[in-house]
Motif scaffolding. Sequence first.
Motif, PDB file in Angstrom:
ATOM      1  N   GLN A  86       0.814  -1.221   0.000  1.00 13.44           N
ATOM      2  CA  GLN A  86       0.000   0.000   0.000  1.00 13.44           C
ATOM      3  C   GLN A  86       0.841   1.261   0.000  1.00 13.44           C
ATOM      4  OE1 GLN A  86      -2.837   0.120   3.181  1.00 13.44           O
ATOM      5  NE2 GLN A  86      -3.978   1.849   2.328  1.00 13.44           N
ATOM      6  N   ASN A 130       0.014  -0.009  -6.687  1.00 12.81           N
ATOM      7  CA  ASN A 130      -0.633   1.052  -5.917  1.00 12.81           C
ATOM      8  C   ASN A 130      -0.160   2.441  -6.339  1.00 12.81           C
ATOM      9  OD1 ASN A 130      -2.724   0.544  -4.012  1.00 12.81           O
ATOM     10  ND2 ASN A 130      -1.319  -0.764  -2.871  1.00 12.81           N
ATOM     11  N   GLN A 131       1.052   2.530  -6.840  1.00 23.10           N
ATOM     12  CA  GLN A 131       1.506   3.822  -7.375  1.00 23.10           C
ATOM     13  C   GLN A 131       0.695   4.204  -8.613  1.00 23.10           C
ATOM     14  OE1 GLN A 131       5.745   3.888  -7.977  1.00 23.10           O
ATOM     15  NE2 GLN A 131       6.210   3.317  -5.860  1.00 23.10           N
ATOM     16  N   LYS A 149      -2.764   5.171  -7.378  1.00 19.78           N
ATOM     17  CA  LYS A 149      -2.751   6.497  -6.747  1.00 19.78           C
ATOM     18  C   LYS A 149      -2.714   7.611  -7.786  1.00 19.78           C
ATOM     19  CE  LYS A 149      -0.470   9.062  -3.044  1.00 19.78           C
ATOM     20  NZ  LYS A 149       0.647   9.047  -2.050  1.00 19.78           N
ATOM     21  N   GLU A 150      -1.959   7.389  -8.867  1.00 19.75           N
ATOM     22  CA  GLU A 150      -1.903   8.399  -9.925  1.00 19.75           C
ATOM     23  C   GLU A 150      -3.247   8.556 -10.626  1.00 19.75           C
ATOM     24  OE1 GLU A 150       1.210   7.390 -12.587  1.00 19.75           O
ATOM     25  OE2 GLU A 150       2.830   7.773 -11.153  1.00 19.75           O
ATOM     26  N   THR A 160      -6.001   7.601  -4.396  1.00 22.12           N
ATOM     27  CA  THR A 160      -6.017   6.758  -3.194  1.00 22.12           C
ATOM     28  C   THR A 160      -5.286   5.448  -3.476  1.00 22.12           C
ATOM     29  OG1 THR A 160      -8.144   5.762  -3.836  1.00 22.12           O
ATOM     30  CG2 THR A 160      -8.214   7.717  -2.400  1.00 22.12           C
ATOM     31  N   THR A 161      -5.023   4.701  -2.435  1.00 23.91           N
ATOM     32  CA  THR A 161      -4.375   3.393  -2.567  1.00 23.91           C
ATOM     33  C   THR A 161      -5.301   2.301  -2.041  1.00 23.91           C
ATOM     34  OG1 THR A 161      -3.277   3.677  -0.422  1.00 23.91           O
ATOM     35  CG2 THR A 161      -2.043   4.335  -2.395  1.00 23.91           C
TER      36      THR A 161
END
Length: 320
Positions: free
Chosen positions: A155, A161-162, A165-166, A170-171
């Motif tokens: 996370q 998850n990166q 997030k982009e 959120t993750t």
Amino acid sequence: MLELQTTEAALKQPLPAKRQSFWGKVWRYRALYLMLLPGLLYYAVYQYGPMYGVVIAFKDYNVIKGVMNSPWADPWYKHFKAFYDSPYFMQTLSNTFLISVYKLVWGMPPGIILAILLNEVRHSLFKRFVQTVSYLPHFLSMVIVYGLMIALLSQTDGLVNQWVKELTGTTIPFLQSTDWFRTLLVTSGIWQHVGWSAIIYLAAIAGIDPTLYEAARCDGAGRLRMMWHITLPGIRAVILLLLVLRLGHILDAGFEQIYIMYNVHVYPVADIIDTWVFRTGLEQMAFSLATAVGLFKSLIGLVLIIGANRLAKRWGGAIW
């Protein structure tokens, strides 16, 4: 005249071979039995020999007193009842069954599909490359596989998850989420073992009579038709055999994989019988309880494998 002809015909028939005794057959095939001996010794010493320890399930086992000198449990089902009365009994049992069924339902078809597709590949170099790449993960330790999952799904700094997030800001807690745990468990198992299981099916496909394919081509059948009507029926017995063997271990669910992957956040969906026994039985040195649960699992596995084989008989694929 008729009697004379009958007598002459009887005299011309070869005499029946002398029936060999049991030890005579053993001596005749002594080389084969000699090669069989190491395997028999292995099972006798490491599989059947330790079975005397099953009595621990019916005793209040004491390490100092040993197996035979430990007192018998009163009542004899004391440790079985302790497991049944545990508040985690239904949770661990349902988790074990669900995870095993998921692995069975989703884990077997990919190996069959990969084997059939590889059998259709005509470029030998590409075929060998795909085979090698697909079965190499089988030799990786589960610790390494989980390390790859952390690198991808963590996370905080996981690659996936990166990207998430982009896109969303959120993750997702993949490794700590009860919604994602079983999906990741089954998917990682498929990725690790699909190539290895495909080898067995490829060997079974190699044993199919090639004249069946030639006859199908003459009748105008395409590749899909031949796969459906020749290849799949040709490996049906192997599929049923592996299914029966896997049903016998349906309560195993993969202790090593789950023990490495799970954490306190996913206990409600990840805690199986083996992990509960390890925490409650072995870490607290409750050996009688651990043995009772192991015997319980073995009996259920025996019932399942006999039932599956009886069912397989109707499909012409029984193994005994």
